[in-house]
Structure formats: structure tokens, C-alpha cells
Design an enzyme around this catalytic site. Structure first.
Site, PDB file in Angstrom:
ATOM      1  N   LYS A  79       0.561  -0.979   0.086  1.00 32.16           N
ATOM      2  CA  LYS A  79       0.063  -0.174  -0.491  1.00 32.16           C
ATOM      3  C   LYS A  79       1.075   0.833  -0.377  1.00 32.16           C
ATOM      4  O   LYS A  79       1.888   1.314   0.415  1.00 32.16           O
ATOM      5  CB  LYS A  79      -0.787  -0.227   1.331  1.00 32.16           C
ATOM      6  N   SER A 154     -10.453   1.317   2.710  1.00 31.05           N
ATOM      7  CA  SER A 154      -8.878   2.641   1.527  1.00 31.05           C
ATOM      8  C   SER A 154      -7.717   1.770   0.943  1.00 31.05           C
ATOM      9  O   SER A 154      -7.228   2.090   0.299  1.00 31.05           O
ATOM     10  CB  SER A 154      -8.226   4.013   2.526  1.00 31.05           C
ATOM     11  N   SER A 178      -9.701  -0.425   6.575  1.00 31.96           N
ATOM     12  CA  SER A 178      -9.157  -0.066   6.089  1.00 31.96           C
ATOM     13  C   SER A 178      -8.598  -1.711   4.743  1.00 31.96           C
ATOM     14  O   SER A 178      -8.448  -1.144   3.379  1.00 31.96           O
ATOM     15  CB  SER A 178      -8.374   0.978   5.579  1.00 31.96           C
TER      16      SER A 178
END
Lengths: 484, 475
Positions: A79, A154, A178
Site C-alpha cells: 500500500k 482505503s 481499511s
């Protein structure tokens, strides 16, 4: 079966058996990215040269017998809020559009030492704030099962890239769901470990007391292997716990006879779609069939988790994101008049709307005269919710809930209604408030073929039990691949 | 009307730990800009602080030396504000649970003992520095000082005059030096203070409205700032006005303060518990471990100098006020010098030169002063030559015996040589000899002076006196 479709442990076994090389696996993933990235848009930065060079090195180490770990030679993605030395780490924000950290996050370092290959950095909601990855400054990632739908967020890029076979696994971060919510919407396995079990050093902070790094993988075995690699005490993170986490891979027996499952009714009622409910209850029945005992129960204070979460996370975010001021790195506004105006222009132009909204909420909650009513109150609620869980775990080994109220929603469907967007995290936030480990895996598909996720919540540091329950359940579920 | 001043102080002291408070960077003054920095102390995204345990050790030590209660369960908090020298845009400090609370320091002002309350001592990180010169129109930032550990010591409003405040600051400084918590180098900014001043008519119980003064960079400036502020506030009151609560900036060059911000503009720092750090739990064992490391403090040492060495109270106070000075004294005595003589040298010529040159430390070794004293007492050099040696020891510290040789300062104690000088002087000054014979005492002094001059100051004055007297009597 195509090379890119294998799980991480399958590809690692092939590499270990010298059926294929790490370079071949990496090339397979890179060409898969070439083929589907136009549709999925999960990557912010793809690193072909870096990845191939690393893969070559891994092949040499493997040949020399120096790389023997369960993930040796496996291509993966991180990420874009996990620091990678001299490699862009943007948090999908204009504010850090050009930021190359001078150091590696502890997880980056650990995965490197485990001889994995970094293929690229994946998309996310800006600074991890959002539930659809639509808050990225760079691009909107699509759900591989239906590219008109969001991948969740997210960690939407992490979930989509694993689901679309653009990486064998990815790391995400989970502050209120997330990792788990996008894993549910994209049909992969995602786990947020117990707060303190994975070092946060090098994770660009959103809400320090809630953030935790975890894996998004193609199956439960991969999830355990990645956790075995990244968990452990780190002297650079004061909140990282110094205990022996044991070996999670070896905990996957599939035997869940006598496992006591609690079904918190607060997560089973209104607001949860019937498709999701029936898939989750079907999965619970499967677990009962394997010898587990499941019982309806209550977590009465959990209804306050969402507001408490938005208070605490926004308050911490308002402070954590204050350093992006245009002075030292990243974006600086072009036109300004003096220091204060430089701050104002830089932050007005550099942050997106959702980030600004949270900074304002958080700043307000911490302000003199409001602190007691908001931040302090939320912290008190947090303590009560933790006690709520503690009590539940006196009776139950794990708790099972839906991962999300609905399957993936349409792109643009909730962007104008932040409160509705916040409800997408309704099933996951209380776990962060409690600091607990929780795993999401697919347990079925709705009429449109979109994945449905089920969440298994464990006791603090009860990762082994959660993973084993998930592993047992996984054997009863027929997985459907996305068609891209 | 007579007014009473009420003063409270906030003192920041840099701790002399080897490394910074939240990372492994060296805690060192100076260095090229941005060379003592790492991702943690420069606030890079994703980095986390890890508390240096030594910082807590030092804070506990300072707290015990100031009679504080040590907080068994403390925490650290974020103080949020924007400024380019603060790379995280928050300073990690302590809000409601500081390491030390409820202490006091005893001071002595004009023979009166006073007890000054210490409200709290907390730990925090220092910020960087803005550099405004040398870079054209813009300002540059040097982050070397970021993360240097500080303690902030806050007093109760117990001080009643700038003189009390000065004595308090001197006493505080010596406590910090004695405990080796801080090197207290004022010129390097190791010790900085903010001053809160209010005035009230004598006899009034309630405090007046206070003003805070920032940018006070020396104790001398602190005293000037307090005196200025007292005068200013009294003038406002006498003119029928009201003192407004505000923060003022002391300008030492202009000898005045100017308004920095009013109470209404006070910043809201939005303190909240630092989530990246765990609570500071201090056990009784830890406290006792630190207590055992506290050395003899200035008050005890002063008493020892008076009783053991017979030093006057005042001399003992001055020497023990600075740990450096007292350690120097002890080392001289250990090297065999007479305590009283060492004290005289320290109190006289040495302190004078240090004040003139604004030195914080004696540049030469204690053993060298002991040697110098031995040279005088052994008659090798005269007192006046010794002063020349001392000057050289300050200018270019090395062995006083060498200096005596280099400068040819060895005292002439050979009676034959001096007798020859005396005879020469008597022959050359018949008038003075006649005056002496006529009973004019002054003439003796003149003749001694001439003998000293003839020997270029090297002759032993006692011998000149003796031989001159003999020669004159024999005439």
C-alpha cells in the site's frame, strides 16, 4: 491455470521446487499488470526494473540455498502509505506526489529479508481516509468483479491487485476496516492483527492508536504466512508488543470442534442486506457442521463504536497530518504571501476534501472547551467498548459478523454523502476500537456475482484461533474468480 | 504607594544525555546544519518516537534534588502548533502528568532563608532553529537541535523581587550542574527562562494581573526584564490604568519589552495524549536507584567548607555555587594546596578574570593552580610574578613552572646578589637615604621600590626589606 493465478504459497512451492524461477513469476505478474491494469487501476507505481532485479537476486539466493522462507521469491505489492526507501510513497495524495522516503518501513524491511519481490505501490484513499479508494488523488481503482463498482477502501488497491492477480499478496493498513472492507468487496482474505503485533514504524500515520498493518491474500494459508513474516516486536515502535506470537502457519489444522462462536446481534439486523445475511448465516452453519458451537449474543455498547471511532481517528489525524506544511518535502503551493499563507495555500491545494473534512473535525474535537465533550468522551466510550468485548470473550472464542452491510457499491454512488460512506465501516470499526485481531474471507456471492465477506473476530493476540477458524470455513466455500 | 513584585519562572534546561530524547542521534551542540538528524527527529512521515530512558532518569534526578514527588504513572502529550522549526508540527511534551510535581528549593537572600515552590518538572523535546542570515531573502531551518531533551521547571509565584529571582536562578543552576542533569551553558542556550511578573500594593492578598516575558537569554537579562516589567506595571497602575494579561518579548539590547500577543490571541495547543508512546511508569525501585546517584549538593558542600576548612560563609557560598568551581577547589586541595589560599585565589584574581572574559569554566587544571601556589609559598616566585603567571595560564594554559622559566620570573633570593642591588640603590639615592635617616618612613618604601625595579621585579621583597634595613642602619 495461468502462473499469475496461483496463491503465494503455491508459487513459492514451485519456485522452491525449481519448477519456475522468481524472475518468471515476476514476469507473469508484470504482464498480468500490463493486461488488466487499464481496467483495474490498482497501482500508483509499478516497478518493473526494480522487481526483476530483485527477482534475479532472489533466484541466486534460492539457488545458493540462502532463501528458504515460505515467501521466498514471491512478487508482492505494498500500500502506498508504507515507506519504501528511495521509492515513491505518496499516500495517494497530491501532498506527497513526489515524496521518496529516506528509509524503509519495518514491514518493508521484513518482507525484503523474507526474500519477497516488490512489484509496486498500490492505490488507496488519500492518507487512508475513505471506504472506496475514490479519495485517491491519482486514480479510481475498480472492483475486479465488476469494474463499475468500487473495490472498497482505503486499501482498495491492495485488495483489487490481489483479486485481479496483479500480485500474489499485498499489505494494507487498517484503521477502521481499511483492510477487511476492501477484502470483503474484492473477494480476498484480509486480516487486521491485534494492535501492537505488527510494527507501525514506516506506516504513514492516519490514527496512531488504531492503525495496524496487515495482509491481503488469496487464501488463509497465505495470510498466515505473511503474518508470520511481518509480526514481531520492533524496538522502533513503542506500541509494538514484545511477546512470542508463535508460528501461525502451523496453527492451521482445520479442526474447529468445540470452537465457541458468538454471533453479535447488533451486526445481524437492520442495515445488513439479505444477500449478505444469508451468506454469513450459511457460513456459520458450515462451521457448525464442522463441530463449532455458534450462539446469538449481544455487544450492547458497540452501537457507539462508529461515532467514537470518527472522533478519535479524526483527532489523531488532525495532529498526524499537520507536518504536511510545505516546508520540508512534498507539495508546496506555488503562490503565497508569507509563512502563514504558505501553510494555508499548501494545505488547501495539497489535501483532498475528505482529508480536510477529517482534519477539521479532529481539530474541533481537540479544541479547548470541546475536548471533554468530544475527544475525552470518545476515549471513555472506547474503554467501555473494550470491556464489552472482554466480557464477550469470557464466553466465546471468536465472534462472527458480516464484513460489510452490502456488497460492492457503484463508483460515485456515495461520494456526495460522507455519512453514508462512513456506514460502510459499521461492521469493522469496533474491532479497531478494541485493538482486536479480525479476519475477513469470502463466504459467498450475491445474485450479481459480487463477493460477500464474513468477519471472524478474535481475542487479543488470538490470531492463531481466528486463522484456524477461517481456514476451516474456507474449505467449505467454493471460490469464484473475477473475469477480467 | 508601595508595591510588591510577584515573580514566577519557567526554566528550560537541555539535558546532557548522550543521545536525543526519541531517537539515537547524538545530543551535541553545534555541528554543520542538519548533520545531527535522522528520519525520526526530522519528523519524516511514518517515523515513531521511542523514549530515551536516560531522559526520565535525569528528570527524576532533578526532581529529587528539588524535593519533588515523582509521578508513578505519567504520560506524554502532543502540543500542536505550526512553525518551520517544528518538523512534526507538534512538540512531544507532558501536559497533566509530568514526571515531577510539588517540590521546592531553599534559597538564602540577604541572610534570610526562603522556600520557593516548584510546581512541576516535565520532559519535552526541543525544536530546531531558523537561520535568517547568509541565505539571501529566505530563511533556512537547521534541525540539529530537534529532539534535544529538555526539562521544563515551573515555579510557584513565590519570588518577591528580581534579587530573589537571581539568587533562585543561581541556586537552580548549581543544582542542575551538581546533579549533572544539564551542563547549563548559557551561551549555547542550554538554560533558558520565561519570566512571569505581576505587582500588587503591599499588603494586598490577591495577585495582580501577570505578564509573561519570553526570549530572556541570560540571568542578567532576566533581572533586567523583571525590573523593567515591575516599573512598567507600576506606572500603568499609578496612571489609573489596568495591567493587561499578555505575553511580551524582552529585547535586551534596547532594555525593554514589547507585546508579543494578548491573552485573547493565546494559542490553543490542543494537547492530547501522545498515542505513539506508552505511559511512563516509575517504580519505587527506580526512584531509589536514582536517589543513590545524587552527589553532595551545594548547601552540604558549603557547610563542609566552612566547618572543615574554616572558609568564610561568603567564600564558601560563592565557590560552591558553581560545581565546576567547587570541584576545582577540591582538586587543588587534594593536590596539597592550603584550602584558604586556594579560596583566596579563586575569590580574587581567578573570578575577576573569568568575569572579565565571561568564561564559564577555568581553562587550566586544578593541579596547575596548586603548583603555582607552591611556587609562591616556596619562594620561587613573588606574588606579583605569580599574577603574571596566572595571566599566562588563562591565555595559554600550561605548566606554571614552564611559564616561570619562559618568562624568567624566578625570584632572586640570593642574599649576595640582593646586597649588591641594595648598595647600588643607596649609592644612587643619597637624598632618600638622608630622608630615611631624618625619620621619614616614606623613604623606605621608595628605596624598596627602586631595588625591585633594579631587579626587574624578581628580587624577593622580604629579603630586600631585611637587607636594606640592615644597610641603612649600618650607615
Amino acid at each position: 491455470m495461468e502462473l499469475f493465478q496461483y496463491t503465494a504459497h503455491e508459487i513459492a512451492d514451485k519456485i522452491k521446487a525449481k519448477e519456475i524461477s522468481s524472475v518468471e513469476a515476476t514476469k507473469a505478474v508484470l504482464s498480468r499488470i500490463d493486461a488488466v491494469e487499464d481496467k483495474v487501476e490498482s497501482y500508483v507505481t509499478v516497478l518493473p526494473e526494480h522487481a526483476l532485479a530483485q527477482a534475479e537476486e532472489m533466484d541466486k539466493k534460492i539457488a545458493a540455498g540462502e532463501a528458504t522462507g515460505p515467501l521466498a521469491g514471491v512478487p508482492m505489492a505494498l500500500k502506498d502509505n508504507l515507506c519504501t526507501k528511495d521509492i515513491l510513497t505518496t499516500c495517494s495524495s497530491k501532498m506527497l506526489y513526489n515524496f521518496k522516503p529516506p528509509y524503509n518501513a519495518t514491514v518493508t524491511e521484513k518482507l525484503k529479508n523474507a526474500d519477497t519481490v516488490l512489484v509496486g505501490k498500490v492505490n488507496m484513499d488519500e492518507f487512508a481516509m475513505g471506504s472506496s479508494t475514490e479519495n485517491s488523488y491519482f486514480k479510481k481503482t475498480k472492483n475486479p468483479y465488476d469494474i463499475t463498482k468500487v473495490p472498497g477502501g482505503s486499501s482498495g488497491g491492495s485488495a483489487a491487485c490481489v483479486s485481479a492477480d496483479e500480485a500474489y499478496f499485498a499489505l494494507g493498513s487498517d484503521t477502521g476496516g481499511s483492510i477487511r472492507q476492501p477484502a470483503a468487496l474484492c473477494g480476498c482474505v484480509g486480516m487486521k492483527p491485534t494492535y501492537g503485533s505488527v510494527s507501525r514504524y514506516g506506516l504513514v500515520a492516519f490514527a496512531s492508536s488504531l492503525d495496524q498493518i496487515g495482509p491481503l491474500t488469496k487464501d488463509v494459508r497465505d495470510c498466515a504466512a505473511v503474518l508470520d513474516t511481518i509480526m514481531g516486536h520492533d524496538p522502533k515502535d513503542s506500541t509494538s508488543v514484545n511477546i512470542d506470537h508463535g508460528n501461525l502457519l502451523s496453527a492451521l489444522t482445520g479442526d474447529i470442534r468445540g470452537l465457541k462462536i458468538g454471533l453479535p446481534q447488533e451486526y445481524m439486523g437492520a442495515g445488513i442486506s439479505s444477500d449478505v445475511m444469508s451468506a454469513v448465516m450459511g457460513a456459520v452453519d458450515n462451521m457448525r457442521g464442522l463441530g463449532a458451537e455458534a450462539q446469538e449474543m449481544h455487544l450492547p455498547l458497540n452501537e457507539y463504536a462508529l461515532p467514537a471511532y470518527y472522533m478519535i481517528s479524526s483527532a489523531e489525524a488532525s495532529s498526524n497530518l499537520a507536518r504536511y506544511d510545505g516546508v520540508k518535502y512534498g507539495f508546496r503551493a506555488e503562490h503565497f504571501d508569507g509563512l502563514v499563507d504558505m501553510y494555508c495555500q499548501t494545505r488547501s491545494e495539497g489535501f483532498g476534501a475528505e482529508v480536510k473534512r477529517r482534519i477539521m473535525i479532529g481539530t474541533y474535537a481537540l479544541s479547548s472547551g470541546y475536548y471533554d465533550a468530544y475527544y475525552k468522551k470518545a476515549q471513555q466510550v472506547r474503554t467501555l467498548i473494550m470491556q464489552d468485548f472482554q466480557k464477550a470473550f469470557e464466553t466465546y472464542d471468536v465472534l462472527v459478523t458480516p464484513a460489510t452491510p452490502t456488497t460492492a457499491f457503484g463508483i460515485g454512488e456515495k461520494t456526495d454523502n460522507p455519512l453514508e460512506m462512513y456506514m460502510a465501516d459499521i461492521c469493522t470499526v469496533s474491532v479497531n476500537i478494541g485493538g482486536l485481531p479480525a479476519l475477513v474471507l469470502p463466504c459467498g456471492y450475491d445474485a450479481a456475482g459480487l463477493p460477500i465477506g464474513i468477519q471472524i473476530i478474535g481475542k487479543p493476540f488470538g490470531e492463531a484461533q481466528v486463522l484456524n477458524a477461517a481456514y476451516a470455513l474456507e474449505q467449505t466455500i467454493t471460490k469464484v474468480r473475477p473475469t477480467l | 504607594m508601595d508595591y510588591e513584585t510577584v515573580i514566577g519562572l519557567e526554566i528550560h534546561a537541555e539535558l546532557s544525555t548522550n543521545t536525543k530524547i526519541y531517537c539515537g542521534c547524538k545530543n551535541e551542540f553545534g555541528g554543520e546544519p542538519n548533520t545531527h538528524v535522522c528520519p525520526v527527529c526530522s519528523g519524516m512521515p511514518g517515523t515513531l518516537p521511542v523514549l530515551n530512558k536516560k531522559v526520565v532518569d535525569y528528570a527524576i534526578k532533578a526532581g529529587l534534588a528539588m524535593n519533588c514527588d515523582i509521578t508513578p504513572y505519567g504520560k506524554q502529550d502532543r502540543k500542536n502548533y505550526f512553525y518551520p522549526d517544528l518538523p512534526k508540527a507538534y512538540q512531544i511534551s507532558q501536559f497533566d502528568l509530568p514526571v515531577c510535581q510539588h517540590g521546592h528549593i531553599d534559597i538564602e537572600v540577604e541572610g534570610q532563608k526562603r522556600t520557593i515552590g516548584i510546581t512541576r518538572i516535565h520532559i519535552e523535546e526541543d525544536a530546531g532553529k531558523l537561520v535568517h542570515d547568509d541565505y539571501g531573502s529566505g530563511s533556512m531551518v537547521d534541525y540539529n537541535r530537534c529532539g534535544v531533551p529538555l526539562i521544563e521547571i515551573v515555579t510557584e509565584p513565590d519570588l518577591r523581587s528580581s534579587e530573589e529571582a537571581r539568587v533562585f536562578l543561581d541556586t537552580l543552576k548549581s543544582i542542575l550542574e551538581y546533579t549533572e542533569v544539564s551542563d547549563c551553558k548559557m551561551q549555547e542556550g542550554s538554560l533558558r527562562c520565561d519570566v512571569n511578573v505581576s505587582v500588587r500594593p503591599v499588603g494586598q492578598k490577591e495577585f495582580g494581573t501577570r505578564c509573561e516575558m519570553k526570549n530572556v537569554n541570560s540571568f542578567r537579562a532576566a533581572v533586567r526584564a523583571m525590573d523593567y516589567e515591575r516599573k512598567r506595571q507600576i506606572e500603568v497602575l499609578e496612571d489609573g490604568g489596568e495591567v493587561v494579561q499578555e505575553t511580551r518579548r524582552w529585547d535586551d539590547t534596547r532594555g525593554m519589552s514589547v507585546v508579543l500577543r494578548s491573552k485573547e490571541d493565546a494559542q490553543d495547543y490542543r494537547y492530547f495524549p501522545e498515542p505513539d508512546l506508552v505511559p511512563i511508569v516509575i517504580s519505587d525501585e527506580w526512584i531509589e536507584e536514582i536517589r543513590a546517584t545524587i552527589p553532595e549538593m551545594p548547601a552540604q558542600r558549603k557547610a563542609r567548607y566552612v566547618s572543615e576548612y574554616g572558609l568564610p560563609e561568603y567564600d564558601a557560598f560563592i565557590i560552591t555555587a558553581s560545581k565546576h568551581m567547587a570541584d576545582f577547589f577540591d582538586a587543588c586541595v587534594a593536590a596539597g594546596a592550603t584550602p584558604k589560599t586556594v579560596a583566596n585565589w579563586l575569590m580574587g584574581d581567578i573570578l575577576k578574570v573569568m568575569n572579565d572574559k565571561e568564561l564559564e569554566e577555568i581553562p587550566f587544571a586544578a593541579a596547575d593552580l596548586a603548583k603555582l601556589i607552591a611556587l609562591i609559598e616556596g619562594g620561587t616566585i613573588s606574588n606579583s610574578a605569580a599574577k603574571k603567571v596566572l595571566d599566562e595560564m588563562f591565555a595559554n594554559p600550561h605548566d606554571p613552572e614552564e611559564i616561570v622559566k619562559e618568562k624568567g620570573l624566578v625570584q632572586i633570593s640570593d642574599e649576595g646578589a640582593i646586597k649588591a642591588l641594595v648598595d647600588e640603590v643607596i649609592a644612587a639615592n643619597p637624598q632618600s637615604v638622608a630622608d630615611y635617616k631624618a625619620g621619614k618612613g616614606k623613604a623606605m618604601g621608595f628605596l624598596v621600590g627602586q631595588c625591585m625595579k633594579a631587579s626587574q621585579g624578581k628580587a624577593n621583597p622580604q629579603l630586600i626589606n631585611k637587607l636594606l634595613k640592615e644597610a641603612l642602619e649600618a650607615l
